[in-house]
Every structure is written in structure tokens, then in C-alpha cells.
Design a protein around this motif. Sequence first.
Motif, PDB file in Angstrom:
ATOM      1  N   UNK A  24       0.843  -1.195   0.000  1.00 51.48           N
ATOM      2  CA  UNK A  24       0.000   0.000   0.000  1.00 51.48           C
ATOM      3  C   UNK A  24       0.876   1.241   0.000  1.00 51.48           C
ATOM      4  N   UNK A  25       0.347   2.322  -0.586  1.00 53.59           N
ATOM      5  CA  UNK A  25       1.062   3.597  -0.612  1.00 53.59           C
ATOM      6  C   UNK A  25       0.098   4.716  -0.260  1.00 53.59           C
ATOM      7  N   UNK A  26       0.489   5.533   0.738  1.00 53.23           N
ATOM      8  CA  UNK A  26      -0.324   6.671   1.131  1.00 53.23           C
ATOM      9  C   UNK A  26      -0.231   7.778   0.081  1.00 53.23           C
ATOM     10  N   UNK A  27      -1.384   8.280  -0.365  1.00 49.85           N
ATOM     11  CA  UNK A  27      -1.423   9.336  -1.373  1.00 49.85           C
ATOM     12  C   UNK A  27      -1.712  10.694  -0.742  1.00 49.85           C
ATOM     13  N   UNK A  28      -2.739  10.735   0.095  1.00 49.68           N
ATOM     14  CA  UNK A  28      -3.056  11.965   0.823  1.00 49.68           C
ATOM     15  C   UNK A  28      -3.741  11.567   2.131  1.00 49.68           C
ATOM     16  N   UNK A  29      -3.836  12.501   3.055  1.00 52.42           N
ATOM     17  CA  UNK A  29      -4.416  12.192   4.359  1.00 52.42           C
ATOM     18  C   UNK A  29      -5.879  11.787   4.215  1.00 52.42           C
ATOM     19  N   UNK A  30      -6.279  10.820   5.013  1.00 56.68           N
ATOM     20  CA  UNK A  30      -7.648  10.335   4.991  1.00 56.68           C
ATOM     21  C   UNK A  30      -7.700   8.876   5.391  1.00 56.68           C
ATOM     22  N   UNK A  31      -8.849   8.260   5.176  1.00 56.21           N
ATOM     23  CA  UNK A  31      -9.050   6.863   5.558  1.00 56.21           C
ATOM     24  C   UNK A  31      -9.761   6.117   4.433  1.00 56.21           C
ATOM     25  N   UNK A  32      -9.300   4.925   4.150  1.00 59.24           N
ATOM     26  CA  UNK A  32      -9.917   4.077   3.127  1.00 59.24           C
ATOM     27  C   UNK A  32      -9.706   2.622   3.511  1.00 59.24           C
TER      28      UNK A  32
END
Length: 276
Positions: A65-73
Amino acid sequence: GEYEPSVAYIIVTVETATNNINVVSDVEVQVDQIKNLNATLDYGKGLFYESTNSSIVTVDSRGNIKGIKTGEANITITYKGTEKYDPASKNVTVRVVKVPTNIGVANSLAWIIGQNDTIDAALNPQKAGSVTFKSNDESIVVVDQTTGEIVAVGVGKTTIDVSYGGSEKFEASNKTVEVSVYSSYIPTSIEVNESIELHVDDAVDIGAILNPENAGELTYVSSDENVVVVNQTTGKITGVKVGKANITINFAGNNAYLPSNATVLVTVSLVPTTIE
């Protein structure tokens, strides 16, 4: 014969077996950070990954997994099953957070009235951007907002805020520096523990801090190098043999700052042992 022949029938039902997906239920990752979910099956392979919001977090076929922008998914992990094993699925909640930052700068600084200097401040990670400076009393110290260059204009005490505003990737951070301006020689002091215990061959930093931190450098001397030795400039001490010795810490002073000193009692003991 005495007995009649007979026939018995046994009905056998063959069911597919459960094949569990083993993975954590939630993960935290920073923006631009790549992390593997380390998902496994009880038996065999054949996992598939899908992100419910690829604008927040993406996932590849190997579970990276790679974080793209702040948030939750969510990352949905599925196993399609076979003739032997049931299908299975699992959701992993991924929280994407900003990369933390911190500012390396002295806690306290002091100058003589009329003195010019530059505050040495470093943002970590450096690639996050740059810091800004703000004096909370310009009748005492004036500071350039971008360079950190100061002019001590009045006697007194105030603070200077060193700040980083943050970005889409990096967290904001700030540090407050206590500032004193004197009319003549500036007093100094040395912060350090009064006593330290260590074992033979142990090596530790004595941890002395000169206040104000921009006054100069400290030097260190051991009263008995047969018991404990000290690096004259770094303050790293090493136990040599059982006993006690004093480490004297000196600041010699200069044309702006008064001298100061402190003493630390070091007790050296044998390394403890156990029998199992």
C-alpha cells in the motif's frame, strides 16, 4: 442359510474447507510511504487486493500500500476459493497521515545589547521546506522572518517563535526559544545530573547543557582516570574500574559570557551476573 443377505448404504457429504485470510484489521501509513500488508492464507496463495479510494491509498497485486493523501480508506482482500477451499474476504482500514516534522534549535539564547547574530534552526526532514522566525517583543530583539538574523535592541527577556507551516505531505511544527538581552557580560549555567552510576566498560554521554546554548563549548576533566575516563570535548564517560571519581565540567567564558562550572560524581561498579 440361517440369515438373509443385507446391504447398507453410507451417504458421504464432502464440503469445501475454510481458508482464512490472516491480516491486521487496521494500518497507519504516512503520505508517500509504502508498506506491505503481509496478508497470508491458511493454505496456499491467491489473494487479490483493491482500494476503496485510490485517491487516498493505493495497493498493488503484492499487497503493497502507498499513502497518497491524508484520509481513511479500506483495502479489500479477497480469495476466490477452489474446489477444495471456500472463498474468503477481509477488509483492512488504512489511515494515511502526514509525515511528522521537528525543528532543531536551542532552547535558550542570550546576547548583549547591540549584538547581531543568526539563529541556527534546522527543519527535519530538511526536504519538508523552511522555517520562519517571529520575535514576540521587538523592543528587545528584532529578527528577520526568513533568515533568522537578529539584532538585540533592548535589555530584557522575550521569546522567538520558530515555525514551519506544514504542507499536504508534512505536519506543521513550531519551537519557542527563550531569549535574554543583557547590557554587559551574560551569566551562564550548566545543567547536568549531580551523580551518575555505571558499570565497568559502560560508556554514556554525561548529558551536560550550557545555558544559554549559544555561549560556547564545554570541556570535561576526570579527577581519577583509573576509575572513569572522559572525552575532553564531547563529555562521553567510560567506566574503567570499581570506584568513584568526579567529572568537572567547565565553560571558560569569553568576551560576552561569564564562566561557569559544574561537578558530577560518577560511581563505577562491576557488571552484575546471574546463574541459571
